[in-house]
Design an enzyme around this catalytic site. Structure first.
Site: not given
Length: 376
Positions: A100, A188
């Site tokens: 992530y 992201e």
């Protein structure tokens, strides 16, 4: 403003971030042709909501025929209230590990901050709750910008081989440049995957652009407003600060602080706000009328709370606006009014003559609206 995954990936590729090969499809036939080119594919619903995977919005297909059938299944499907009109059909990637990475604005430190983790493919909120030790935060001094050591620190934290530190540096540097160039609130990649041949590739991408900066991005201005519900769109047209939520108690107030406090009080007493609606300071009867009509006609709203502090906003104007809305909306729902301040007595008189009780204390008004929302 949220961008679709395919739009976010288009931007990411411009900055040198690798993504899977993919084709945008709006019909099963287009998905079939993509699968004929790529072989095994992943069909990803293009919607502006999170959690689409768990909602059945992402499917895999091992053959063109299967891709055709899966596309028929997905197109037109409702994902968390949003209809799937397009699919991103991507080649299936051999993945060794998932990570992530994101960059956002930390309002507490007033700095741009990276979040990185060795656990990818999960919601960051869930990750922060269950495994906070798995998240590393790195703040960027805005007067200096991104520095290469951040990529190396991230690579070490994510337990990546040292030979991949240059790739991590490249991805994080690109994210910072996207953040600055597009006035983004969030960039992201989740997951950022390590492929079986040791490459870092963004399997998913999300970019949220600050609405206030759209005048600087003419290519994005035409996209503004999509993904909004009809009530959100109407509220934008009327100039309200409006956010839809999942509850059933409509909230109208003046000033963001008072509106937030009202929502907190509703939650405290066991209710659930259906929205945030700030009519702003100095609102006249017409503005109040349109706000009340908007929420009275909303199917989720069972009861409506109007909470006004009359400074430059006159309580008598608010009262007239409420009554005019009730007369025009053609909908009968419980309405509770709390008002305090300028011309309060006159406002009370106007509403009382029509059988509407006006409260001085917010707690009393909130308890009453929660009772109404439960059928009391």
């Amino acid at each position: 403003m949220k961008l679709y995954e395919y739009e976010s990936k288009d931007i990411a590729r411009k900055y040198g971030v690798q993504t899977p090969r993919g084709v945008l499809a709006s019909s099963p036939e287009e998905a079939l042709r993509a699968a004929e080119e790529f072989g095994a594919v992943v069909l990803k619903s293009q919607v502006l909501v999170g959690g689409r995977g768990l909602a059945g919005g992402i499917l895999k297909a091992e053959s063109p025929a299967e891709a055709y059938m899966k596309a028929k299944e997905l197109l037109g499907k409702m994902i968390k209230g949003e209809r799937v009109e397009k699919l991103l059909v991507e080649e299936k990637i051999c993945v060794a590990r998932e990570y992530y990475v994101s960059i956002t604005v930390d309002r507490a430190t007033k700095q741009i901050t990276y979040l990185v983790s060795s656990m990818g493919g999960v919601e960051i909120e869930e990750l922060a709750r269950k495994h906070p030790e798995k998240i590393k935060r790195m703040s960027v001094d805005p007067s200096i910008g991104y520095l290469g050591y951040m990529g190396r620190e991230a690579a070490v934290f994510m337990e990546l081989p040292w030979s991949l530190s240059n790739q991590v540096d490249h991805v994080l540097s690109a994210m910072y440049r996207i953040m600055i160039d597009y006035d983004a609130e969030l960039v992201e990649f989740n997951p950022l995957a390590l492929t079986c041949d040791n490459k870092l590739i963004a399997l998913d991408a999300k970019i949220i652009v600050d609405d206030n900066s759209l005048f600087k991005h003419p290519e994005l201005q035409a996209l503004y407003g999509r993904g909004l519900t009809p009530y959100e769109r109407k509220a934008k047209e009327l100039g309200f600060n409006y956010v839809e939520l999942d509850g059933d108690i409509g909230v109208i107030s003046n000033g963001a602080g008072l509106t937030m406090a009202t929502m907190d009080a509703i939650l405290y007493y066991g209710g659930r706000p259906a929205n945030f609606l700030d009519i702003g300071g100095g609102a006249g009867r017409e503005r109040v009328k349109e706000a009340v009509k908007l929420l009275l006609t909303h199917p989720k709203v069972k009861a409506l709370l109007v909470n006004i502090f009359g400074g430059i906003t006159r309580c008598d104007e608010v009262a007239h606006g409420v009554l005019e809305a009730l007369a025009e909306a053609g909908v009968s729902k419980p309405v509770v009014v709390r008002m305090l301040g300028t011309n309060e007595e006159e406002g009370r008189r106007i509403l009382s003559e029509k059988g509407i009780t006006v409260y001085s204390e917010m707690d009393e008004a909130v308890r009453k609206i929660v009772e109404y929302s439960r059928g009391g």
